[in-house]
Design an enzyme around this catalytic site. Structure first.
Site, PDB file in Angstrom:
ATOM      1  N   ASN A  19     -11.393  35.993  59.293  1.00 31.00           N
ATOM      2  CA  ASN A  19     -11.935  37.317  59.601  1.00 31.00           C
ATOM      3  C   ASN A  19     -11.132  38.348  58.813  1.00 31.00           C
ATOM      4  OD1 ASN A  19      -9.590  37.948  61.136  1.00 31.00           O
ATOM      5  ND2 ASN A  19     -10.496  37.038  62.971  1.00 31.00           N
ATOM      6  N   LYS A 183     -18.775  39.906  60.066  1.00 30.60           N
ATOM      7  CA  LYS A 183     -17.435  40.471  59.937  1.00 30.60           C
ATOM      8  C   LYS A 183     -17.431  41.616  58.923  1.00 30.60           C
ATOM      9  CE  LYS A 183     -15.706  37.524  62.782  1.00 30.60           C
ATOM     10  NZ  LYS A 183     -15.310  37.989  64.110  1.00 30.60           N
ATOM     11  N   ALA A 213     -14.805  44.217  63.139  1.00 26.36           N
ATOM     12  CA  ALA A 213     -13.648  44.463  62.273  1.00 26.36           C
ATOM     13  C   ALA A 213     -12.396  43.739  62.768  1.00 26.36           C
ATOM     14  CB  ALA A 213     -13.378  45.959  62.175  1.00 26.36           C
ATOM     15  N   ASN A 214     -12.485  43.044  63.904  1.00 25.13           N
ATOM     16  CA  ASN A 214     -11.357  42.249  64.408  1.00 25.13           C
ATOM     17  C   ASN A 214     -10.039  43.010  64.511  1.00 25.13           C
ATOM     18  OD1 ASN A 214     -13.234  39.908  63.082  1.00 25.13           O
ATOM     19  ND2 ASN A 214     -12.099  39.201  64.879  1.00 25.13           N
ATOM     20  N   GLU A 264     -12.058  42.202  73.754  1.00 24.02           N
ATOM     21  CA  GLU A 264     -11.764  40.761  73.753  1.00 24.02           C
ATOM     22  C   GLU A 264     -10.270  40.495  73.637  1.00 24.02           C
ATOM     23  OE1 GLU A 264     -13.864  39.938  69.825  1.00 24.02           O
ATOM     24  OE2 GLU A 264     -12.125  38.646  69.601  1.00 24.02           O
ATOM     25  N   HIS A 321     -16.556  37.798  75.368  1.00 28.49           N
ATOM     26  CA  HIS A 321     -16.188  37.089  74.137  1.00 28.49           C
ATOM     27  C   HIS A 321     -16.231  35.585  74.396  1.00 28.49           C
ATOM     28  CE1 HIS A 321     -12.939  35.348  71.500  1.00 28.49           C
ATOM     29  NE2 HIS A 321     -13.677  35.962  70.609  1.00 28.49           N
ATOM     30  N   GLU A 340     -22.367  35.333  73.575  1.00 27.57           N
ATOM     31  CA  GLU A 340     -22.155  35.127  72.148  1.00 27.57           C
ATOM     32  C   GLU A 340     -22.384  33.653  71.817  1.00 27.57           C
ATOM     33  OE1 GLU A 340     -18.189  36.384  71.161  1.00 27.57           O
ATOM     34  OE2 GLU A 340     -18.638  36.574  69.030  1.00 27.57           O
ATOM     35  N   TYR A 342     -21.437  30.656  68.561  1.00 30.74           N
ATOM     36  CA  TYR A 342     -20.822  30.390  67.251  1.00 30.74           C
ATOM     37  C   TYR A 342     -21.349  29.076  66.704  1.00 30.74           C
ATOM     38  CZ  TYR A 342     -16.951  33.077  69.461  1.00 30.74           C
ATOM     39  OH  TYR A 342     -16.183  33.973  70.133  1.00 30.74           O
TER      40      TYR A 342
HETATM   41 MG    MG Z   1     -14.711  39.989  67.881  1.00 32.02          MG
END
Ligand code: MG
Length: 390
Positions: A19, A183, A213-214, A264, A321, A340, A342
């Site tokens: 990320n 991201k 943007a983490n 998160e 999260h 979410e 993944y």
């Molecule tokens: Mg995140």
């Protein structure tokens, strides 16, 4: 009825993604089994969990403090009032003995992971899916059959350009998802603006694309990105600031009208309360993304929701999260905004039941007793291994 053993193991996630801030090459997670003396089909009922995604395994704290505290307690002191099941609230209190206030992350992940495994056992003992147990206790029995689910993806990867990003998004839409998060912050502002424009072309509308943007921006970059991105009116702009920089977040919110997502990387009810008091967030549009197994677990999450309600935040603004079966059950059980996913990113820890299908952005809740890890073959093999370990 008693807990006969609690076992944990650290497992590498084996991921090549990156990320804006870090890569996942060393990432691990703790897998936990809470084994009981309740027998079903000739086998002891065991509850399972793992510590979600993005925080390293935390077996040392479990082995040194939390597991011994539970195993030393009088078994009856950990049961509900009718004595027919474990009581997660009492087990949480047992783990919290002799713990100093504050400094949450050092223990919140370890405690939350064990706590969620306890809930899996509780639901299996009650012979109900976890989301049903949670709905009965925390959502006035309102049973849902499916929840909204979006993809957390769009990672940076070696050799991955605009075309590959669009291919990734297209593949997710083909699978049945409608909303994608990508991201930002791992490239320059103009490059990331191009990635956003390219993503929008594929998803088709601005409320179907979010960016993350983490928490990697300093003040200058956070404000720069807020200025550059606000024209797109995206679904949300996730973690534009350090998780604890509430003043900077408030400054970003003052120039960025569209929704912001964060939370998160906050691990306590008090941290989340500070966020809504001082972060400039707006309860009519922004979203909060608590990771439940990393934040002391489900009992504490219910307390956080009660706190948020006092601040006029509704459950539909909560998108926890972690794209996994634990989160799915929690979203369905509490009636939260969405879940979410993944797909294909974190090895055996990614995703839901092996036969889960997303339809038009909705994912069905499990009808198996407990969390439903049994329907994830590769992950369940790791968990089952913990029960048979001597
Ligand atoms: Mg995140």
């Amino acid at each position: 009825m008693r807990i006969t053993a609690i076992r944990e193991i650290a497992v590498p996630i084996n991921s090549t993604i990156r990320n804006a801030v870090f890569d996942f090459s060393e990432m691990t997670t703790s897998v936990v089994a809470v084994i009981t003396d309740v027998m079903r089909d000739g086998k002891p009922v065991a509850g399972f969990s793992f510590n979600s995604t993005g925080r390293y395994a935390c077996g040392a704290q479990m082995r040194d403090r939390f597991i011994p505290r539970i195993m030393k307690a009088q078994p009856e002191s950990l049961l509900n009032d009718t004595g027919d099941n474990l009581d997660p609230e009492k087990i949480l209190a047992c783990m919290m003995q002799r713990e100093k206030p504050g400094g949450h992350t050092e223990r919140s992940v370890a405690i939350g992971t064990i706590e969620v495994a306890v809930w899996d056992a509780v639901a299996k003992i009650a012979d109900k899916p976890l989301h049903v147990v949670l709905a009965e206790k925390y959502n006035r029995g309102k049973l849902l059959t499916k929840v909204q689910c979006y993809v957390g993806g769009g990672w940076y990867a070696p050799g991955k350009g605009i075309k590959e990003l669009q291919d990734e998004i297209r593949a997710r839409l083909d699978e049945g998802y409608t909303t994608m998060k990508i991201k930002v912050g791992g490239a320059t502002v103009p490059e990331d603006v191009k990635r956003v424009e390219a993503g929008l072309k594929v998803v088709g509308s601005s409320d179907r694309l979010a960016v993350d943007a983490n928490a990697g921006f300093n003040r200058a970059r956070a404000l720069q990105y807020a200025q550059a991105l606000k024209q797109f009116k995206l679904r949300w702009f996730e973690e534009p600031t350090d998780p604890l920089d509430y003043a900077l977040l408030a400054d970003v919110a003052s120039i960025y009208d569209s929704p912001i997502g964060t939370g998160e990387n906050l691990f306590s009810t008090q941290d989340i309360e500070n966020l809504v008091r001082f972060g400039g967030l707006r309860e009519d549009r922004d979203i909060i993304q608590i990771d439940v197994p990393q934040s002391y677990g489900i009992v504490q999450f219910a307390r956080t929701l009660a706190m948020l309600k006092r601040h006029k935040w509704e459950r539909r603004s909560i998108f926890p999260h972690g794209g996994n079966q634990m989160t799915l059950a929690i979203v369905g059980g509490f009636g939260l905004g969405g879940c979410e996913a993944y797909p294909d990113v974190f090895g055996v820890f990614a995703g839901f039941a092996d036969d889960a299908k997303v339809e038009n952005g909705w994912l069905k809740l499990s009808d198996r007793p407990g969390i439903g890890f049994e329907a994830q073959n590769a992950l369940y093999a790791v968990m089952r291994g913990l029960v048979s370990r001597k």
